[in-house]
Structure formats: structure tokens, C-alpha cells
Design a protein around this motif. Structure first.
Motif, PDB file in Angstrom:
ATOM      1  N   THR A 199       0.813  -1.193   0.186  1.00 34.11           N
ATOM      2  CA  THR A 199       0.078   0.034   0.091  1.00 34.11           C
ATOM      3  C   THR A 199       0.944   1.197   0.166  1.00 34.11           C
ATOM      4  O   THR A 199       2.151   1.198   0.222  1.00 34.11           O
ATOM      5  CB  THR A 199      -0.723  -0.058   1.314  1.00 34.11           C
ATOM      6  OG1 THR A 199      -1.787   1.283   1.012  1.00 34.11           O
ATOM      7  CG2 THR A 199      -0.202   0.240   2.635  1.00 34.11           C
ATOM      8  N   ARG A 200       0.311   2.376  -0.178  1.00 35.21           N
ATOM      9  CA  ARG A 200       1.116   3.592  -0.284  1.00 35.21           C
ATOM     10  C   ARG A 200       0.721   4.327   1.088  1.00 35.21           C
ATOM     11  O   ARG A 200      -0.059   4.220   1.543  1.00 35.21           O
ATOM     12  CB  ARG A 200       0.594   4.679  -1.329  1.00 35.21           C
ATOM     13  CG  ARG A 200       0.711   4.253  -2.701  1.00 35.21           C
ATOM     14  CD  ARG A 200       2.010   3.602  -3.133  1.00 35.21           C
ATOM     15  NE  ARG A 200       2.677   4.862  -3.728  1.00 35.21           N
ATOM     16  CZ  ARG A 200       3.918   4.986  -4.001  1.00 35.21           C
ATOM     17  NH1 ARG A 200       4.677   3.848  -4.032  1.00 35.21           N
ATOM     18  NH2 ARG A 200       4.696   5.998  -4.413  1.00 35.21           N
ATOM     19  N   GLY A 201       2.039   4.926   1.673  1.00 29.93           N
ATOM     20  CA  GLY A 201       1.963   5.425   2.982  1.00 29.93           C
ATOM     21  C   GLY A 201       2.528   6.995   2.930  1.00 29.93           C
ATOM     22  O   GLY A 201       3.407   7.380   2.083  1.00 29.93           O
ATOM     23  N   ILE A 202       2.153   7.907   3.817  1.00 25.06           N
ATOM     24  CA  ILE A 202       2.399   8.976   4.211  1.00 25.06           C
ATOM     25  C   ILE A 202       3.177   9.043   5.601  1.00 25.06           C
ATOM     26  O   ILE A 202       2.674   8.625   6.495  1.00 25.06           O
ATOM     27  CB  ILE A 202       1.431  10.029   4.278  1.00 25.06           C
ATOM     28  CG1 ILE A 202       0.871  10.366   2.789  1.00 25.06           C
ATOM     29  CG2 ILE A 202       2.095  11.405   4.649  1.00 25.06           C
ATOM     30  CD1 ILE A 202      -0.527  11.128   3.070  1.00 25.06           C
ATOM     31  N   GLU A 203       4.537   9.382   5.417  1.00 25.56           N
ATOM     32  CA  GLU A 203       5.264   9.128   6.777  1.00 25.56           C
ATOM     33  C   GLU A 203       4.924  10.287   7.588  1.00 25.56           C
ATOM     34  O   GLU A 203       4.805  11.560   7.308  1.00 25.56           O
ATOM     35  CB  GLU A 203       6.882   9.379   6.695  1.00 25.56           C
ATOM     36  CG  GLU A 203       7.829   9.195   7.683  1.00 25.56           C
ATOM     37  CD  GLU A 203       9.134   9.604   7.581  1.00 25.56           C
ATOM     38  OE1 GLU A 203       9.564   9.348   6.407  1.00 25.56           O
ATOM     39  OE2 GLU A 203       9.831   9.921   8.584  1.00 25.56           O
TER      40      GLU A 203
END
Lengths: 569, 569
Positions: free
Chosen positions: A403-407
Motif C-alpha cells: 500500500t502507499r503511505g505518508i510518513e
């Protein structure tokens, strides 16, 4: 608060330069405005949300005895030169000179400054452990700032630092911080994963990263669909199926003219890519390194770089394959490669038999090769590969998903990197001088807005979690200048404010449609419409999250609002 | 909060590089540390005070419907070039370039940015008036930063901006802001004066300045000892005694060889300096200007500059007196001066008769001169002088006294200076476009600490007003690791924290003398000593401000603290 007193420049059109939903909505709903690329003004609504997030942070920090303070944003360059980061940060550092020609930077983080400030005071084990934090504008001269508050050049961070005399103390604070950060992100209503992070420029060893799930995220996260396992793709491991067991055959050398890719080779030789041993040639800190890996996998540069402890890593050029490795581009392999080439083997090769591999001769390959054919002794296998979706989680539970994630947060066990560099020592119980053991911890506060809006919006606008909404209740009279509606609206505002709610009153002379659209766009959890039934003291409550409406009398209002807000997140 | 968890690096010695009491105490008590000249770290105690001040500000701003928001600190230089301030701020601006070579500044104030941000949204009279503010780090590259937080290069400001469609609206907000600022400074326990300010670089016309009385103040304030009248010395007026009425005599020209000062002239001619008409020659924006003033007064450059509307003003050189004014240095006067010299007359000359004045000839003076002898028509008199202590207040009430003050706040009626420069217009009721009428308002938040500590300290340390003390109560057990004392101390902390007080508990293993000295230095309003009588649940309360002590039982404690804190400011 009367809406006429608030600057909320809502837009009917989606700004053409904003791609991310969160960016579009924060512009359209009048939360933010760009002042320069990656540099934003936080208009009153956004600032109110920021302050609520700050409140959540302060509460959690207080609970773990971390004290707030404030470092300067303009920092003399000297300390950064001492720590070495003046060079390694490169163009990302905003640099300037003061009128006396002294070098300064705008601080992107404050390890050096904190280390140097505590040097004088934390000189004995008796004064440790201690933890401090600040919430502050930080600066990074990003090459390409993007997606609004996601990657800005001026951004708000909470950064915390711990100072301890031994690893046990560090572990305690590290774990407290992790829990505090989890509590904060939970209170923000975020869907996030805690993942094994890459320490990167921080230089620490042990680190965890908090990543909010979002399509616009810049990181790919690999996680198990049946366990807590999560990691950035660059760090992610997995369990592979074992290579098939076969009787070993005799190695042969065959013609493979003009074949330069794994796919072409597999097609020509009619074997699966998984039966090819691929070689990838690198130059790591000026030295030749070759990684052997199964043909259906790619080498993960981060894993390789971390294993080598290299500062600079890049693939070798064709010229280098010829000159430095003594091979032929496209036909490279371990057998007969120059002796000073470091040859590494990925664990995808464990148990591989009868494989195809390059012979370091043009237009030729070995087939039916086995390890004893190409190396003197059985190699050690290490994990250098980019894992794939669907593989088994390394803990054995569940399959890996991407999945894509925002730190949104990061916690580091720094150890003594900065205290050694800057000479921050304490005397232990035996009067011996030791470097202070440090940790650093950070939350991207302004970036949280992006993550939250990415997760909490619909086609009509933002849908704030109750804990962060700039106003929890939006009172919208159809006609505020109608005596009955105006009076009832004012009464309702007073009633709710007395209960401690933040209430926005739309006192503007606008058509109801405009007011409703703005209300949805802004995203307050409850809208109270004061209309025709105002004479009977009856109003309509609308839940922003579900669109449900109920009619309530003034007497029941406070109670209804209380219940409705409690039952939302 | 346990003191062992707070970083409070107190010092026994007064730092040698700190002159101001406030600077010394904030260093000694572990409130601040210098990171670079004029750039400070606010350690936990100072930051706590700052946050309390911010709380006072937020409350007052809320009451007048001003909304908080946040502008960037890094600003593209373009807007400042448009407004002209990129040039006029000169070296005081921190300037830098980003990686794409674009010019930026660190914002010292935000008129331009606010004006440009509201341009889009405040385009109709219906959306006005509106007021917004922020609390933020500001930047000024001071040539000589000094006295700790008094004059720093990075400092905290509250800056507010109002946008109105007419002067009446502006007056309303201006007056609201003045009252809000008075309330804030009152709550800070400050002795201050509201004075007529010099608009300076803000370029506005109507302005008021809030000045805290303090010896280290950089401004001289003239105030009446019997009325509200206060002004910066540069702006201060007064009523002078009238010049004596005498029969006019015949003017004569006499020899005054080598007499170049008023004193020498008075002595030679045996007249009082008040009977000499002095001429002071200036160059204002390249043009010659001569100010005539009574010999016992000095010309006030600020008054002169404001009257002329000049950008640059300086005294003329001897060469210029000769060449440009056509006179002789030391003997200059209005009669026979070059025609293009602008001659101004100070009001100290009203009614002066039989005076001495220069004839524009070397070594000569006129005596017994009267206006008709030296000018064709009676001149207009204007106030150009530096007033003196002991003169009558211009409102006729009381005598003028001088004192030193620290500028802690400033409010400006900006008018349309910035909206015109940046094209921020609104449509009025008749559909006509007009520039928005603006005001700007500022409080020097970090500087307030300096002002407060200057006014509230004694030989043992800081004496915080209750409203701002980082902790209101300091619980100091003689031995925290003694079971009885430790338990009672913890109970007391809990009791008081449950009542909403901020409590600091000295849990350190230090000698009582060290703890008491630190407590006095830090300056919490009440110290509670838990000692031998802990077994009987009796403790000692000490008032920081007066040094008075009383013994109180645990049962009476909360009540006693409540009463004692209420009766202090």
C-alpha cells in the motif's frame, strides 16, 4: 465565532494546480493558501486544526514527563559542520549569511542544537534521563515541493529528544514515545501502520516509522494481511517458497547471441526466469560489487547499501563491467570474474539447482549450472531483494500486501552519534565520563492535515474527526436577519459554547445553498439548520459523516449534540 | 511536574556577558540560553511563561473577534520589492536564495503578506471589517543584538492586521486593539505607558506605542506627572513659559570674533542663551533647510523629518553651509541667506524680542534683533524642539518627567499604504473599487519577558506575577527520599494539581540550601517547604514576593494557597 469575522475564502472551482484530494479540498475550503512553492499560509480554519493537534501532542507529552521548550529556527552553521550534516544535507539545507558574513542555516531538525544546549547542564547520571520537545516550523529546500502540505519547504514538526545514561533508559523512553505517538495518531482518527524504518540521514540504528495509508503517499509499505508486520518496501522481508529440489545435471556452455535481458534469455532457453541466476554490477564507494539474485527478482539498493555500509552506491556502467569487472555486459557471472570484485548472493538463490548463469564471455551462457560449478565454496546468502506482493510475511503469518503511505512520524534510537560528535558527556556512578545516549522523535504536524483529509473526505468536502474539527458545530440559519431565526441561532450558539463546544455561526447574507455547500466543504461534524420551524424552537441537525438529519427542539439540543458527537470518532 | 524531569540549568555565578538584570536572571535561573548573538533557546521554564502570555493574548483577541492564523516566516522577496521595504529595511533584513536562486527574506513583519493573502477574498464591503493575528517568530538582523531577549535577531511577536472599508470601522478596531493590549499588559503586571508613537518604517500616520518603564529601555519617554500624557521624547510636546515682553530696541551688528558656540556667544554678549536665535542647517533629501530655534533648545530631528516628509535628513557640513547656504559656519541666520534655503521657525521663538542672531558674516552677530529686522513677514512657528524635563505638559496638567521605556507593543492606523501598493481593493456599496483601509498591531512577546523580569525581581531572583509564573507553587521537601516527607509532598502536589494549579516538585537529591536558592531564583509565587513537621502534616508556605512564611496543615493547604495567590497580583 461569527463566520463573517473569519477569513474563509472558499472556492467553487477546484484549483487546477492541485492534484491530491487533500490539497484541492484545503484550498477550496479556504484552509490554506500558497505563498511560495511549498510555503503556505495557514488560514484560521487550518490553524485551528493545527492547534488541536498540538493540544493532543502536549497532553501525551505531559503524560510521559517530556517538557516543551523552543529552539531557534535560525542556526549557526558551525554545529552542523561539526556533526557533518552541513555537507550531507546538501541542497536541502536553506543556507544564508548574516550581516557580519557568518554562515547560518534554517533548521530542518535539531539534534545538534539540543545536544549542544544540554552539554552544560546534563553532566551527571543523576540528571538523566530527561526528554524535551518542541513544536516548530522546520525548513527543507525541497527540489520539488508537492501536494500542498505533504511535502513543503516550511512545515510544522513536533520534535522530541531524549537524553539517557544507559540503553535501558533509552528503551523505556523510546517505548513511551511510541505509545504516545500511537495515542496521538489514534486521536486523529488515522489509519496508519507502524513500520520498520530506514534510519536514513539520522544515522541511528533502531527506528520505527509511522505511516498513514493514502494513495498519494510517497512510500510503498509492505504489510501482512494477517499480522502486525509492516515495513517500508526498501526494508521489507518475506518468506519465499523454496526452490524446487532436482537432481543435479551436468553444466554446459551454450550460445545465446545478442541476448541482453532476462526475458529474452528465458525465452531463448525455454526456462522460467526463476531458474536464471542474474548478476547486477555495482560501484559502492568506488569499489566493484556484484549481487547474484534469482532472475525474477530485483536488487533492493537500500538493503545492499545498508549491508555494505556504503555512502554512495550506483549500478556499474557497461565500460566498468568491461574494465573493472573484467566481464562482458549482459553475460556477467561469478565464474572467472576479477578477484577484487566482491560477490554477494541473495537468499532467493538458496537451494537453486540446474540454473542459467553468465560465463563472462560474449554471447554465451552456462545452463544446468550448480553452485559447485561456479564457486569454490558454498556462498553465504543474504537478503538483498525487493519483495513481492503475495509472498508470506516474514513472521509466517499472512500474505504480504503493498500500500502507499505518508510518513507522519518517526522515532530513532540515535545512540551516541551526536553526543560523540559534539562532546556531550556525563559522569556515571563511578565518576567515568561517557557520551550521553540519545533518541530523537518527530511528528510531521502540518503533514498530518494532509493525511487526515486524504482519509476523511467525500465528494462534498472534508469530514473532520470530532477531535480535530476547527468547529464541532456549525449553526446555519436560513436567514440570520430574520428576527426569530437570528434570535434562536444566537441562543443555540450560547447554549453550546457554554457546554465547551467550538461553534461557528453562519451570519452571512448568502443563499442557503451557498451556506450549505460551504458547511459541507469546511467539514464540521454537525450542522444545525435554523429555518422555518424556528418559531417553534425546532431545528435540524445534520451529521456531516453520514448525511443523516434529525429534527430537535431547543430543549433537547445540547443533549442530542452531546450524544451525536460522542458516537462519532 | 518533577523538577528532575525539567531541564533547568541554574548558575551560581552571574554570567559576565550579561549586563541587564533581566538577562542575568534569565540565564542564572535556567530560562534561556544563547545559541548565537541575539538568537536564544527558550528552555522549559521560559517557554512556559511564553505560553501563558500567548494564552492571555488569545483570550483578548477572541473577545474582539480577531482570528488566529499563521503566515510563513520565509517570504519571497517580490512583495517586499513591490512595497518598497526590501530597500528601506536595508541590512536589518535577513536575505537568502533558495536552490533555484530565487530571492527570499525572513519576515520581520507581515503587512505585505497579509495584504496579498486577503486580496482574493476580501473583495467586497460585505466581507469587511475583519481582523486576524498570528503569534510567530520574527527576524531582524540587528547590528548589535543586546540585553538578552530585549533586542534579538529571532524574536516572538504577536502581529495583528485589520481590514476595513472606512475610517469608522478602522477606529473601532483600533480602539478595541488598544483596550485588548492594555488588558494583556495589565494581566502581565506591567507598569507601562501608552504613548504617541513615531510610525517609522510602518509609514502610517496614527499610532500609539506601549512602553514598559525600565532603566534598560532604549527609548526616552516624556510623561506628565499629573495626567495621562506620554510621548516618546522624539514626539513629545510641552508648554513653554512665554518669552518676556519687552519694548523693541534698535538692531545693531557687533563683533563676535571666533565665537562658534551658543555658550561662548552668551558669555561674550552677556545675554542668556534663551535670548539667542540659533540656526541649525540641514540637508533634507538633498535640499537645504535651516531651522531657527531658541538658543537653549535643540532641534528634534524626528519632528523635523516628519514635518518635511523627508526620507533622509542630516546636518549640513561646514562646506555646505558655505557653498549651499551661502553663509559662514557659526554665524548663520535668516537675513541674507540664499533664497532656495527653506527657513523654518520653532515655536520656542514665539514672542521673542531683542534677540541675538547670526548675520551670515564671519565674526559678527546682530543684537537686539526683532522679527521685522530679519524677515519680510512674520514667520509661522512650528514645534521642532526637544522638550525638557520640568516643562508643563501640553494638556496643561502637570510637569513633564523623563523615564526610560521598553517598547512592548505598537498599534498603527496604516490606512491604504499597503493596499494601494499591492492592489488590494474592495467594491463598496456603490460598486466602486477602493483600496482596503488597514491597521497593524504588534506585541513583542519575547521582549515582554525582559520587561516583566526588569520590573519583577529582587536580589535573590525573579518574582513572577501569579498570572505568568511557569509554576505557581513550588513544593520543596527537605528530603524527598524520606518516606514521610516524600509521601506528603506527593499528596500536596496532587491536591493542588487537582485544583488546577501548576505545581513544581523538587524531587532532586540536593542540599536544602541549594533547593531554596534555586526556588527563589526561578521565582514561583509560593514555596511549600515539607520538612520535619511532615509527620504532623504541617508544612511551611513562603511568599516569594514578600518573604513572609506561615505554617499550614495539609487540610488548610488548598484554601491557604487559593487566598494567598488571589491576594497577589
Amino acid at each position: 465565532m461569527k463566520q463573517s469575522k473569519l477569513y474563509i475564502p472558499t472556492l467553487k472551482q477546484t484549483p487546477s494546480d492541485a492534484e491530491a484530494i487533500s490539497h484541492q479540498l484545503m484550498l477550496r475550503a479556504g484552509y490554506i493558501r500558497q505563498v511560495s512553492a511549498g510555503v503556505y499560509a495557514y488560514l484560521p480554519l487550518a490553524w485551528s486544526v493545527i492547534q488541536k493537534i498540538e493540544g493532543l501532542i502536549r497532553k501525551q507529552m505531559k503524560d510521559i514527563d517530556a517538557a516543551e521548550m523552543r529552539m531557534p529556527a535560525i542556526l549557526p552553521a558551525d554545529l552542523w559542520k561539526e556533526s557533518g550534516r552541513y555537507a550531507t544535507y546538501g541542497d536541502n539545507l536553506f543556507k544564508f549569511k548574516d550581516r557580519h558574513d557568518r554562515d547560518f542555516i534554517l533548521g530542518p531538525t535539531h539534534e545538534e542544537t539540543f545536544t549542544s544546549i544540554v552539554k552544560e547542564g546534563l553532566n551527571s547520571y543523576k540528571k538523566l534521563p530527561i526528554a524535551m520537545y518542541q513544536i516548530q516550523m522546520k525548513y527543507r529546500d525541497e527540489d520539488r515541493p508537492r501536494n500542498g502540505l505533504l511535502r513543503g519547504r516550511e512545515f510544522i514538526m513536533q520534535d522530541a529528544y531524549s537524553f539517557t545514561s544507559n540503553k535501558e533508559q533509552l528503551d523505556v523512553i523510546f517505548n513511551q514515545m511510541e505509545q504516545a505517538y500511537r495515542n496521538i495518531f489514534d486521536a486523529c482518527g488515522l489509519n496508519y501502520r507502524v513500520i520498520i524504518g530506514d534510519a536514513g540521514a539520522m544515522g541511528g540504528t533502531d527506528s520505527k516509522e509511522f505511516s498513514a495509508i493514502a494513495d498519494i503517499g510517497e512510500d510503498t509499505i509492505a504489510y501482512s494481511d494477517d499480522s502486525d508486520y509492516s515495513a517500508n518496501l526498501e526494508m521489507a522481508a518475506s518468506k519465499m517458497d523454496e526452490n524446487p529440489v532436482e537432481d543435479k545435471k551436468e553444466m554446459e556452455e551454450v550460445n545465446t547471441p545478442n541476448v541482453h535481458t532476462i526475458d529474452a534469455l528465458a525465452q531463448l532457453l525455454k526456462v522460467d526466469a526463476s531458474r536464471i541466476m542474474k548478476a547486477v554490477a555495482y560501484i559502492a564507494d568506488e569499489k566493484p560489487v556484484m549481487v547474484m539474485i534469482r532472475g525474477d527478482y530485483d536488487v533492493n539498493d537500500v538493503k545492499l547499501k545498508n549491508y555494505l555500509g556504503a555512502d554512495f552506491l550506483r549500478e556499474a556502467t557497461n565500460e566498468e563491467v568491461t574494465d573493472v569487472f573484467g566481464s562482458v555486459p549482459g553475460f556477467i557471472g561469478p565464474k572467472g570474474i576479477k578477484e577484487d570484485v566482491k560477490v554477494l548472493y541473495d537468499s532467493s538463490l538458496v537451494g537453486l539447482t540446474n540454473f542459467v548463469v553468465g560465463p563472462n564471455k560474449a554471447d554465451r551462457h552456462f545452463v544446468n549450472a550448480n553452485f559447485e560449478d561456479i564457486t569454490d565454496e558454498m556462498p553465504e546468502f543474504r537478503d538483498f531483494r525487493v519483495i513481492k506482493e503475495g509472498e508470506t510475511s516474514p513472521d509466517g503469518h499472512g500474505k504480504i500486501q503493498f500500500t502507499r503511505g505518508i510518513e507522519i512520524g518517526h522515532i530513532f534510537k540515535l545512540g551516541t552519534k551526536f553526543s560523540k560528535a559534539l562532546g556531550a558527556n556525563f559522569l556515571d556512578e563511578n565518576g567515568k565520563s561517557n557520551p550521553i545516549i540519545m533518541g530523537s522523535y518527530g511528528i510531521g504536524v502540518s503533514r498530518l492535515l494532509t493525511a487526515i483529509v486524504e482519509q476523511h473526505s467525500d465528494e462534498n468536502g472534508i469530514v473532520w474527526p470530532v477531535s480535530l474539527a476547527p468547529y464541532q458545530v456549525h449553526v446555519v440559519p436560513i436567514k440570520y436577519n430574520n428576527d426569530v431565526q437570528g434570535k434562536l441561532s444566537d441562543e443555540i450558539v450560547e447554549l453550546l459554547e457554554n457546554e465547551g463546544y467550538d461553534v461557528l455561526l453562519d451570519d452571512r447574507k448568502e443563499r442557503p445553498g451557498v451556506k450549505f455547500a460551504d458547511s459541507d466543504l469546511i467539514g464540521t461534524p454537525i450542522r444545525i439548520t435554523v429555518g422555518k420551524k424556528a418559531a417553534d424552537e425546532i431545528v435540524e441537525l445534520k451529521l456531516r459523516s453520514t448525511g443523516e438529519t434529525i429534527e430537535v427542539s431547543k430543549d433537547e439540543l445540547v443533549n442530542s449534540v452531546k450524544i451525536l458527537l460522542k458516537n462519532q470518532k
